[in-house]
Design an enzyme around this catalytic site. Structure first.
Site, PDB file in Angstrom:
ATOM      1  N   ASP A  67       0.829  -1.213   0.000  1.00  0.00           N
ATOM      2  CA  ASP A  67       0.000   0.000   0.000  1.00  0.00           C
ATOM      3  C   ASP A  67       0.862   1.262   0.000  1.00  0.00           C
ATOM      4  OD1 ASP A  67       0.879  -0.568   2.583  1.00  0.00           O
ATOM      5  OD2 ASP A  67      -1.116  -1.063   3.320  1.00  0.00           O
ATOM      6  N   ASN A 136      -8.128  -3.094  13.790  1.00  0.00           N
ATOM      7  CA  ASN A 136      -9.490  -3.365  13.303  1.00  0.00           C
ATOM      8  C   ASN A 136      -9.528  -4.532  12.315  1.00  0.00           C
ATOM      9  OD1 ASN A 136      -8.295  -2.298  11.047  1.00  0.00           O
ATOM     10  ND2 ASN A 136      -9.796  -0.692  10.687  1.00  0.00           N
ATOM     11  N   HIS A 138      -7.642  -4.920   9.587  1.00  0.00           N
ATOM     12  CA  HIS A 138      -7.295  -4.689   8.179  1.00  0.00           C
ATOM     13  C   HIS A 138      -5.995  -5.386   7.802  1.00  0.00           C
ATOM     14  CE1 HIS A 138      -5.052  -0.636   9.161  1.00  0.00           C
ATOM     15  NE2 HIS A 138      -4.201  -1.620   9.148  1.00  0.00           N
ATOM     16  N   GLU A 143      -9.844  -2.102   4.645  1.00  0.00           N
ATOM     17  CA  GLU A 143     -10.546  -1.824   5.890  1.00  0.00           C
ATOM     18  C   GLU A 143     -11.809  -2.694   5.980  1.00  0.00           C
ATOM     19  OE1 GLU A 143      -8.918  -0.279   7.931  1.00  0.00           O
ATOM     20  OE2 GLU A 143      -8.161   1.675   7.282  1.00  0.00           O
TER      21      GLU A 143
HETATM   22  C1  F6R Z   1       1.157  -1.509   6.127  1.00  0.00           C
HETATM   23  C2  F6R Z   1      -0.049  -2.305   6.190  1.00  0.00           C
HETATM   24  C3  F6R Z   1      -0.913  -2.328   7.414  1.00  0.00           C
HETATM   25  C4  F6R Z   1      -0.121  -2.645   8.683  1.00  0.00           C
HETATM   26  C5  F6R Z   1      -1.039  -2.586   9.899  1.00  0.00           C
HETATM   27  C6  F6R Z   1      -0.276  -2.830  11.190  1.00  0.00           C
HETATM   28  O1  F6R Z   1       1.784  -1.671   4.859  1.00  0.00           O
HETATM   29  O2  F6R Z   1      -0.366  -2.923   5.234  1.00  0.00           O
HETATM   30  O3  F6R Z   1      -1.930  -3.283   7.231  1.00  0.00           O
HETATM   31  O4  F6R Z   1       0.445  -3.916   8.568  1.00  0.00           O
HETATM   32  O5  F6R Z   1      -1.657  -1.340   9.969  1.00  0.00           O
HETATM   33  O6  F6R Z   1       0.612  -1.767  11.415  1.00  0.00           O
HETATM   34  P1  F6R Z   1       1.715  -1.866  12.558  1.00  0.00           P
HETATM   35  O7  F6R Z   1       2.677  -2.917  12.119  1.00  0.00           O
HETATM   36  O8  F6R Z   1       2.365  -0.510  12.580  1.00  0.00           O
HETATM   37  O9  F6R Z   1       1.024  -2.221  13.818  1.00  0.00           O
END
Ligand code: F6R
Length: 263
Positions: A67, A136, A138, A143
């Site tokens: 992303d 959440n 994702h 989302e």
């Molecule tokens: C980032 C991504 C998100 C993160 C998720 C957890 O490229 O795809 O899905 O993996 O938000 O973020 P952290 O690792 O910072 O808790």
């Protein structure tokens, strides 16, 4: 679904890195799907160390990040490209032309996302997809309510995601609320998925993903549909799993079988 309850995040990163390096040895032109955020940093540190200390080469590897924020100027310190440069790309020998991010600046984002999907297909598909998970549920920026068949597209970030990531933005700086992300369908096309989650803040998302019904309300639960997915957890993120003890026994059996050379 393989669920490994690790001693801590370091052990999780150690196992993930070992498995990625084994795949790289088998296939030097490996196609890697990469995540950002705090969770995969341990893997990236170890990949950089393997390159520096043992000369492991990534010269033929192709990468596709999950992303990227929409609306951040190129080179913005919070862009995922800058993150990857700082934590991985700057420390290994992957050629810049082998690095791919979902599009965020083209005029027609729809056409650009379709081209991104075509680029993944042209590379032969993603061999190993590294994932984290949001509180959440994702995966990528898919989302809750994202279609389980979705492809690369622009998504509006959930309130909770914006709040969780606010820590990276200085007071007063505008935080992006849109991102281009690989879809859940795109992620499920990967040959192999390694998801890491650490800390109690991730416990509900992990429980819903591993033990809950498959539902677009908890996007991580879509991984139940994948034949080769590993969840690397610590005690905190595994704390709500009702089958915690079962997963521990599975791990003991796996280690025993490996010692005997059966795996
Ligand atoms: C980032 C991504 C998100 C993160 C998720 C957890 O490229 O795809 O899905 O993996 O938000 O973020 P952290 O690792 O910072 O808790």
């Amino acid at each position: 679904m393989r669920v490994v309850v690790c001693r801590d995040a370091d052990e999780g990163a150690e196992i993930a890195t070992r498995e990625i390096l084994a795949e790289l040895e088998r296939k030097p032109d490996l196609v890697l799907g990469l995540a950002t955020g705090s969770t995969p940093i341990g893997i990236y540190q170890r990949l950089v160390a393997a390159h520096r200390a043992r000369g492991v080469s990534f010269a033929r590897v192709r990468t596709f990040n999950l992303d990227e924020y929409y609306g951040l100027p190129p080179g913005h310190p919070q862009s995922y490209r800058s993150f990857m440069e700082a934590h991985l790309f700057g420390g290994i020998d992957v050629p810049p032309e082998n690095i791919h991010f979902p599009p965020t600046s083209e005029k027609s984002i729809v056409a650009a996302c379709a081209r991104h999907e075509a680029a993944i297909r042209a590379a032969g598909g993603i061999d190993v997809q590294i994932l984290g998970i949001g509180t959440n549920g994702h995966i990528g920026f898919n989302e809750p309510t994202s279609s389980l068949a979705s492809r690369t597209r622009l998504k509006t970030l959930a309130e909770k995601t914006v709040r969780d990531n606010a820590r990276f933005y200085p007071e007063g700086e505008k935080q992006p609320t849109l991102a281009a992300t690989l879809g859940i369908g795109t992620i499920l096309d990967s040959r192999r998925i390694l998801l890491q989650a650490f800390g109690t803040a991730k416990a509900e998302a992990v429980r819903r993903s591993v033990e809950g019904p498959v539902s677009s309300m908890w996007p991580g639960s879509a991984l139940q549909l994948h034949a080769d997915v590993t969840f690397l957890l610590d005690e905190g993120s595994a704390s709500e799993l009702s089958l915690r003890d079962y997963f521990r026994r599975v791990r003991e059996n796996e280690e025993e079988l490996r010692r005997r050379g059966a795996l």
